[in-house]
Scaffold this motif. Structure first.
Motif, short mmCIF file in Angstrom:
data_model
loop_
_atom_site.label_atom_id
_atom_site.label_comp_id
_atom_site.label_asym_id
_atom_site.label_seq_id
_atom_site.Cartn_x
_atom_site.Cartn_y
_atom_site.Cartn_z
N ARG A 305 -59.51 -85.16 -22.65
CA ARG A 305 -60.85 -84.90 -23.16
C ARG A 305 -61.12 -85.81 -24.35
O ARG A 305 -60.34 -85.84 -25.30
N ALA A 306 -62.21 -86.56 -24.27
CA ALA A 306 -62.50 -87.56 -25.28
C ALA A 306 -62.60 -86.96 -26.67
O ALA A 306 -62.23 -87.61 -27.66
N ARG A 307 -63.10 -85.73 -26.79
CA ARG A 307 -63.27 -85.13 -28.12
C ARG A 307 -61.95 -84.73 -28.75
O ARG A 307 -61.82 -84.72 -29.98
N ILE A 308 -60.95 -84.41 -27.92
CA ILE A 308 -59.64 -83.99 -28.45
C ILE A 308 -58.57 -84.61 -27.56
O ILE A 308 -58.25 -84.07 -26.50
N LEU A 309 -58.05 -85.75 -27.98
CA LEU A 309 -56.99 -86.39 -27.22
C LEU A 309 -55.66 -85.76 -27.61
O LEU A 309 -55.16 -85.93 -28.72
N ALA A 344 -57.62 -89.29 -15.72
CA ALA A 344 -58.99 -88.79 -15.83
C ALA A 344 -59.37 -88.64 -17.29
O ALA A 344 -58.56 -88.18 -18.11
N LEU A 345 -60.61 -89.01 -17.63
CA LEU A 345 -61.14 -88.88 -18.98
C LEU A 345 -62.48 -88.16 -18.90
O LEU A 345 -63.40 -88.60 -18.21
N VAL A 346 -62.59 -87.05 -19.64
CA VAL A 346 -63.82 -86.28 -19.69
C VAL A 346 -64.62 -86.73 -20.91
O VAL A 346 -64.19 -86.53 -22.04
N PRO A 347 -65.80 -87.34 -20.72
CA PRO A 347 -66.61 -87.78 -21.86
C PRO A 347 -67.31 -86.59 -22.51
O PRO A 347 -67.30 -85.47 -21.96
N PRO A 348 -67.94 -86.77 -23.67
CA PRO A 348 -68.67 -85.67 -24.32
C PRO A 348 -69.72 -85.08 -23.39
O PRO A 348 -70.45 -85.81 -22.71
N ASP A 349 -69.76 -83.75 -23.34
CA ASP A 349 -70.73 -83.03 -22.52
C ASP A 349 -70.55 -83.29 -21.03
O ASP A 349 -71.41 -82.91 -20.21
N ALA A 350 -69.45 -83.93 -20.65
CA ALA A 350 -69.12 -84.18 -19.24
C ALA A 350 -70.25 -84.90 -18.51
O ALA A 350 -70.58 -84.59 -17.36
N VAL A 351 -70.86 -85.89 -19.18
CA VAL A 351 -71.92 -86.69 -18.55
C VAL A 351 -71.52 -88.16 -18.68
O VAL A 351 -70.86 -88.55 -19.65
N PRO A 352 -71.92 -89.00 -17.73
CA PRO A 352 -71.54 -90.42 -17.79
C PRO A 352 -72.19 -91.12 -18.96
O PRO A 352 -73.27 -90.75 -19.41
N VAL A 353 -71.53 -92.17 -19.45
CA VAL A 353 -72.03 -92.95 -20.59
C VAL A 353 -72.65 -94.24 -20.07
O VAL A 353 -72.54 -94.59 -18.89
N GLN A 354 -73.30 -94.97 -20.98
CA GLN A 354 -73.99 -96.20 -20.58
C GLN A 354 -73.04 -97.38 -20.38
O GLN A 354 -73.27 -98.23 -19.54
N ASP A 398 -69.11 -98.49 -24.61
CA ASP A 398 -70.17 -97.58 -25.02
C ASP A 398 -69.94 -97.16 -26.46
O ASP A 398 -68.90 -96.57 -26.79
N ALA A 399 -70.92 -97.45 -27.33
CA ALA A 399 -70.74 -97.20 -28.77
C ALA A 399 -70.55 -95.72 -29.06
O ALA A 399 -69.73 -95.33 -29.91
N GLY A 400 -71.31 -94.86 -28.38
CA GLY A 400 -71.19 -93.44 -28.64
C GLY A 400 -69.83 -92.89 -28.26
O GLY A 400 -69.21 -92.14 -29.01
N LEU A 401 -69.35 -93.24 -27.06
CA LEU A 401 -68.03 -92.78 -26.63
C LEU A 401 -66.95 -93.36 -27.52
O LEU A 401 -65.95 -92.67 -27.84
N GLN A 402 -67.11 -94.60 -27.97
CA GLN A 402 -66.13 -95.21 -28.85
C GLN A 402 -66.01 -94.42 -30.15
O GLN A 402 -64.91 -94.19 -30.65
N ARG A 403 -67.15 -94.00 -30.71
CA ARG A 403 -67.10 -93.21 -31.95
C ARG A 403 -66.39 -91.88 -31.72
O ARG A 403 -65.62 -91.42 -32.57
N VAL A 404 -66.63 -91.27 -30.57
CA VAL A 404 -65.97 -90.00 -30.26
C VAL A 404 -64.46 -90.21 -30.16
O VAL A 404 -63.67 -89.43 -30.71
N LEU A 405 -64.05 -91.25 -29.46
CA LEU A 405 -62.62 -91.53 -29.33
C LEU A 405 -61.98 -91.82 -30.68
O LEU A 405 -60.84 -91.41 -30.94
N GLN A 406 -62.71 -92.51 -31.55
CA GLN A 406 -62.16 -92.85 -32.86
C GLN A 406 -61.99 -91.61 -33.74
O GLN A 406 -61.17 -91.62 -34.65
N ARG A 407 -62.75 -90.56 -33.47
CA ARG A 407 -62.64 -89.34 -34.27
C ARG A 407 -61.64 -88.35 -33.68
O ARG A 407 -61.32 -87.34 -34.30
N ALA A 408 -61.18 -88.61 -32.48
CA ALA A 408 -60.34 -87.64 -31.77
C ALA A 408 -58.87 -87.85 -32.10
O ALA A 408 -58.30 -88.90 -31.79
N SER A 409 -58.28 -86.85 -32.71
CA SER A 409 -56.83 -86.86 -32.95
C SER A 409 -56.36 -88.14 -33.59
O SER A 409 -55.38 -88.76 -33.18
#
Length: 442
Positions: A305-309, A344-354, A398-409
């Protein structure tokens, strides 16, 4: 504009038109364009001030190549650093997913600190410029047949006379351009050991405390008295990212020299490479199921899960560990199975990114694109991997997903490295004076 009979006087050249000089200039420009378009395939264009990650400058691997390891001695986790003082050689090991083995060739290429391939073999090799790779064995009773190769160097045929960055290239026998893969390694003089400190740059209002490395060392005897020409590079993962370098010496404690990164270049906590344990092919905390009806078996991992690796961060460099991971398996290097692993990687809100999402890390050095699975609501990719311990990570544009990954664990890397280079006109390249490591503060 005037015309002059002679343009030898530099004081009168400005604003003066000289027909022969103009023609010579056009000729030189034409030659530069022609030769620039015919550059050697072993040259790169990285800026001398902007080092790039070694992996970005290597030839792409052949589709049959798997599980490339390059380490010092018998320790599969050891960094591929040779000492010019002698000592333990490096071990190169890899598999070809083929049924019939064949002799191969191995070549060695010197590079400057930016991984620009610079010298000819006669300038940095003793004895021979290449060697034959004859030590190969066949897998035993595995679903996927493969041939396992091993090679140690330096040896009676291969030796190095200049320190620096190196690339080992494995090719079809006798054909330098029929490349199967390339890997980086280092040859160090180990003569500029110093004190490496990691300073925590605490910032109000944030828990992300960057670490700024500082190295102080005494130059070797043959370089005493000249504080310039040095570049000190700091890295936390020698394969995945570009090093961060400093060329400005601190001169307040001579004869010692000091080098440190600018504050904005300090190492913030990172999303670590995660460790995948395939030593036992059964369900576990990370493995959701194993489908043994398939040939080869299919291993399905629990989605990350991208929010909590979660999971164990991989060791520095994140290389694969086969022999030590399969100690309970007789001759695991030959009997370890290749299995199809589904990530498998689950992005935030389980929706595809750009942007694009890919599986990366030492388990997939060149990156594997991940595809969106609308039914499962996650990105997925499948990779054929040998039993053992492996490291992987996710990357995205994707900038948004990258920020989420950078904040995760976020974690600090387990070790930090320094590389002390000196640009020596006598050898025409960057000498590598020292490689050393340090652990972050707790």
């Amino acid at each position: 504009m005037s015309v002059c009979p002679s343009c030898s006087d530099p004081e009168t050249f400005s604003g003066v038109f000289c027909p022969w000089a103009h023609g010579l200039g056009l000729l030189l420009l034409l030659l530069a364009l022609l030769t620039g378009g015919c550059a050697s395939s072993e040259e790169t264009s990285s800026s001398p001030e902007e080092p790039r990650p070694p992996r970005a400058l290597l030839a792409p691997a052949d589709s049959t190549v798997r599980t490339v390891q390059l380490y010092r001695g018998e320790d599969e986790r050891a960094l591929p650093v040779l000492s010019m003082q002698g000592g333990t050689p490096l071990t190169l090991a890899f598999d070809l997913l083929v049924e019939e083995g064949r002799p191969l060739s191995v070549y060695f290429i010197h590079a400057d600190r930016t991984w620009r391939r610079d010298l000819t073999p006669s300038q940095y090799m003793q004895s021979f410029a290449s060697d034959r790779l004859l030590n190969y064995r066949f897998s035993r009773g595995t679903e996927v047949p493969y041939v396992h190769y091993t090679y140690e160097f330096p040896n009676d045929s291969i030796g190095f006379t200049v320190s620096g960055n190196y690339i080992v290239r494995v090719t079809e026998q006798g054909n330098r351009d029929a490349v199967l893969f390339e890997r980086p390694f280092y040859v160090s003089e180990q003569e500029a050991a110093g004190n490496l400190e990691l300073e925590a740059l605490r910032q109000p209002g944030t828990a992300q405390v960057p670490l700024r490395p500082t190295l102080r060392f005494t130059p070797p005897d043959d370089l005493q008295g000249n504080p310039y020409g040095y570049t000190v590079c700091f890295a936390r993962d020698i394969m995945l990212e570009a090093p961060r370098c400093s060329t400005r010496p601190l001169l307040n404690a001579q004869p010692q020299l000091g080098f440190e990164l600018d504050r904005e270049a300090a190492f913030a906590p990172e999303v670590p490479s995660l460790e995948l344990d395939l030593s036992n092919l059964r369900t576990s905390i990370r493995i959701a199921r194993v489908d043994r009806q398939r040939r080869p078996p299919r291993v399905v991992l629990d989605p990350d899960r991208a929010r909590i690796l979660e999971g164990e961060p991989a060791a520095l460099g994140g290389g694969s560990v086969i022999r030590d991971a399969l100690r309970g398996v007789p001759d695991g290097e030959l009997s370890g199975e290749y299995v199809d692993v589904q990530f498998a990687l689950v992005p935030p809100d389980a929706v595809p990114v750009q942007g694009a999402v890919q599986l990366n890390g030492p388990v997939a050095p060149e990156g594997i694109p991940m595809q969106w699975d609308a039914q499962a609501e996650h990105y997925t990719a499948t990779l054929r991997i040998k039993q053992g311990l492996h490291a992987y990570r996710y990357e995205t544009t994707d900038a948004g997903l990258q920020r989420v990954l950078q904040r995760a664990s976020l974690r600090y890397a387990r070790q930090y490295l320094t590389f002390v280079y000196y640009r020596d006109a006598r050898v025409g390249t960057d000498r590598l004076l020292q490689v050393q490591t340090a652990r972050p503060p707790r």
